[in-house]
Design a protein around this motif. Sequence first.
Motif, PDB file in Angstrom:
ATOM      1  N   GLU A  60      41.024  28.547  23.993  1.00  0.00           N
ATOM      2  CA  GLU A  60      40.731  28.289  25.407  1.00  0.00           C
ATOM      3  C   GLU A  60      41.318  29.400  26.286  1.00  0.00           C
ATOM      4  OE1 GLU A  60      38.675  25.969  26.432  1.00  0.00           O
ATOM      5  OE2 GLU A  60      38.432  25.421  24.326  1.00  0.00           O
ATOM      6  N   ARG A  61      42.502  29.840  25.922  1.00  0.00           N
ATOM      7  CA  ARG A  61      43.140  30.929  26.678  1.00  0.00           C
ATOM      8  C   ARG A  61      42.330  32.226  26.543  1.00  0.00           C
ATOM      9  NH1 ARG A  61      47.944  32.456  29.473  1.00  0.00           N
ATOM     10  NH2 ARG A  61      47.557  34.660  29.837  1.00  0.00           N
ATOM     11  N   ALA A  62      41.860  32.502  25.327  1.00  0.00           N
ATOM     12  CA  ALA A  62      41.054  33.702  25.103  1.00  0.00           C
ATOM     13  C   ALA A  62      39.734  33.620  25.877  1.00  0.00           C
ATOM     14  CB  ALA A  62      40.794  33.889  23.612  1.00  0.00           C
ATOM     15  N   MET A  63      39.133  32.433  25.919  1.00  0.00           N
ATOM     16  CA  MET A  63      37.892  32.257  26.683  1.00  0.00           C
ATOM     17  C   MET A  63      38.149  32.478  28.177  1.00  0.00           C
ATOM     18  SD  MET A  63      35.283  31.545  24.728  1.00  0.00           S
ATOM     19  CE  MET A  63      34.099  30.588  25.616  1.00  0.00           C
ATOM     20  N   ALA A  64      39.267  31.958  28.666  1.00  0.00           N
ATOM     21  CA  ALA A  64      39.608  32.141  30.083  1.00  0.00           C
ATOM     22  C   ALA A  64      39.857  33.616  30.389  1.00  0.00           C
ATOM     23  CB  ALA A  64      40.833  31.302  30.441  1.00  0.00           C
ATOM     24  N   ASP A  65      40.547  34.313  29.482  1.00  0.00           N
ATOM     25  CA  ASP A  65      40.788  35.747  29.672  1.00  0.00           C
ATOM     26  C   ASP A  65      39.484  36.536  29.681  1.00  0.00           C
ATOM     27  OD1 ASP A  65      43.509  35.312  29.819  1.00  0.00           O
ATOM     28  OD2 ASP A  65      43.917  35.975  27.761  1.00  0.00           O
ATOM     29  N   LEU A  66      38.573  36.171  28.778  1.00  0.00           N
ATOM     30  CA  LEU A  66      37.279  36.841  28.708  1.00  0.00           C
ATOM     31  C   LEU A  66      36.488  36.618  29.998  1.00  0.00           C
ATOM     32  CD1 LEU A  66      35.322  38.479  26.902  1.00  0.00           C
ATOM     33  CD2 LEU A  66      34.440  36.289  26.085  1.00  0.00           C
ATOM     34  N   ALA A  67      36.498  35.386  30.498  1.00  0.00           N
ATOM     35  CA  ALA A  67      35.792  35.071  31.750  1.00  0.00           C
ATOM     36  C   ALA A  67      36.412  35.831  32.928  1.00  0.00           C
ATOM     37  CB  ALA A  67      35.818  33.572  32.010  1.00  0.00           C
ATOM     38  N   ALA A  68      37.732  35.928  32.956  1.00  0.00           N
ATOM     39  CA  ALA A  68      38.405  36.657  34.031  1.00  0.00           C
ATOM     40  C   ALA A  68      38.086  38.150  33.966  1.00  0.00           C
ATOM     41  CB  ALA A  68      39.916  36.437  33.951  1.00  0.00           C
ATOM     42  N   GLN A  69      38.039  38.682  32.754  1.00  0.00           N
ATOM     43  CA  GLN A  69      37.688  40.091  32.578  1.00  0.00           C
ATOM     44  C   GLN A  69      36.258  40.348  33.062  1.00  0.00           C
ATOM     45  OE1 GLN A  69      37.841  41.376  28.511  1.00  0.00           O
ATOM     46  NE2 GLN A  69      37.294  43.472  28.986  1.00  0.00           N
ATOM     47  N   PHE A  70      35.350  39.436  32.737  1.00  0.00           N
ATOM     48  CA  PHE A  70      33.957  39.556  33.186  1.00  0.00           C
ATOM     49  C   PHE A  70      33.884  39.509  34.712  1.00  0.00           C
ATOM     50  CE2 PHE A  70      30.033  37.288  34.440  1.00  0.00           C
ATOM     51  CZ  PHE A  70      29.109  38.242  34.061  1.00  0.00           C
ATOM     52  N   ALA A  71      34.618  38.582  35.307  1.00  0.00           N
ATOM     53  CA  ALA A  71      34.606  38.451  36.771  1.00  0.00           C
ATOM     54  C   ALA A  71      35.148  39.713  37.442  1.00  0.00           C
ATOM     55  CB  ALA A  71      35.411  37.228  37.197  1.00  0.00           C
ATOM     56  N   ARG A  72      36.220  40.280  36.882  1.00  0.00           N
ATOM     57  CA  ARG A  72      36.775  41.532  37.438  1.00  0.00           C
ATOM     58  C   ARG A  72      35.769  42.663  37.326  1.00  0.00           C
ATOM     59  NH1 ARG A  72      41.383  39.709  34.916  1.00  0.00           N
ATOM     60  NH2 ARG A  72      41.005  41.024  33.098  1.00  0.00           N
ATOM     61  N   GLN A  73      35.116  42.760  36.185  1.00  0.00           N
ATOM     62  CA  GLN A  73      34.115  43.818  35.969  1.00  0.00           C
ATOM     63  C   GLN A  73      32.972  43.689  36.975  1.00  0.00           C
ATOM     64  OE1 GLN A  73      33.846  45.860  32.811  1.00  0.00           O
ATOM     65  NE2 GLN A  73      32.018  46.915  33.516  1.00  0.00           N
ATOM     66  N   ARG A  74      32.478  42.474  37.167  1.00  0.00           N
ATOM     67  CA  ARG A  74      31.378  42.243  38.112  1.00  0.00           C
ATOM     68  C   ARG A  74      31.827  42.565  39.541  1.00  0.00           C
ATOM     69  NH1 ARG A  74      27.607  43.279  38.241  1.00  0.00           N
ATOM     70  NH2 ARG A  74      26.789  41.775  39.688  1.00  0.00           N
ATOM     71  N   ALA A  75      33.044  42.190  39.900  1.00  0.00           N
ATOM     72  CA  ALA A  75      33.548  42.476  41.245  1.00  0.00           C
ATOM     73  C   ALA A  75      33.654  43.981  41.469  1.00  0.00           C
ATOM     74  CB  ALA A  75      34.905  41.806  41.453  1.00  0.00           C
ATOM     75  N   THR A  76      34.098  44.708  40.452  1.00  0.00           N
ATOM     76  CA  THR A  76      34.193  46.166  40.549  1.00  0.00           C
ATOM     77  C   THR A  76      32.810  46.785  40.719  1.00  0.00           C
ATOM     78  OG1 THR A  76      36.189  46.161  39.175  1.00  0.00           O
ATOM     79  CG2 THR A  76      35.002  48.244  39.355  1.00  0.00           C
ATOM     80  N   GLU A  77      31.850  46.290  39.958  1.00  0.00           N
ATOM     81  CA  GLU A  77      30.480  46.795  40.063  1.00  0.00           C
ATOM     82  C   GLU A  77      29.890  46.498  41.441  1.00  0.00           C
ATOM     83  OE1 GLU A  77      28.502  44.900  36.808  1.00  0.00           O
ATOM     84  OE2 GLU A  77      29.582  46.067  35.309  1.00  0.00           O
ATOM     85  N   GLU A  78      30.114  45.300  41.954  1.00  0.00           N
ATOM     86  CA  GLU A  78      29.603  44.933  43.280  1.00  0.00           C
ATOM     87  C   GLU A  78      30.245  45.798  44.361  1.00  0.00           C
ATOM     88  OE1 GLU A  78      27.219  42.809  44.356  1.00  0.00           O
ATOM     89  OE2 GLU A  78      26.682  42.457  42.272  1.00  0.00           O
ATOM     90  N   ASP A  79      31.537  46.063  44.222  1.00  0.00           N
ATOM     91  CA  ASP A  79      32.232  46.914  45.188  1.00  0.00           C
ATOM     92  C   ASP A  79      31.665  48.334  45.169  1.00  0.00           C
ATOM     93  OD1 ASP A  79      34.286  47.455  47.143  1.00  0.00           O
ATOM     94  OD2 ASP A  79      35.333  48.560  45.569  1.00  0.00           O
TER      95      ASP A  79
END
Length: 126
Positions: A60-79
Motif C-alpha cells: 500500500e505504501r509503494a502504491m501511494a508512493d507511485l501515485a504521488a510520483q505520478f502526480a508530481r510528474q503531471r504537475a511538472t508537465e502542466e507547469d
Amino acid sequence: GTSPSQRLAGALAGTTYQRRGTQAGATQQKFDTTQSYKKSIPQLNTGFAKRGLQDSGLRERAMADLAAQFARQRATEEDALTQALFQLSLQDLGSFGTYMGGRFEDALGGFTSRAQMAAKIREAMT
C-alpha cells in the motif's frame, strides 16, 4: 517590403504554429506518463505477490508512493505547458505592441508632415 499588417500576421501565425506544437507535445507527454503509470501498477503488484506481500502495508505504501510520483510528474508537465503558453502569449503581445507602435509612428509622421506643409504654405502666402 512587407506592410506592418503582414508582419503582424506572420508573427501571429508563427506563434499559433508554436502553440499547437507545444500543446501536441504536452498531450503526447501526458499520454506517455499515464501509460507508464498504468504499466507500473501491475509490475508493482507482481513484485509484491512474488514475495507474498500482496496484502501488506508495504504494498500500500509503494502504491501511494507511485501515485504521488505520478502526480508530481503531471504537475511538472502542466507547469511546463503553462509556462510555454505564457511565453507565446508574451510574444503575441510584443508583436501587437510593435504593430501598434508602427501605426502610431506612421500617423504621427503624417500629422507632422502636414503641419510642416501648412507652415510652409502660410509662409509662402505672406
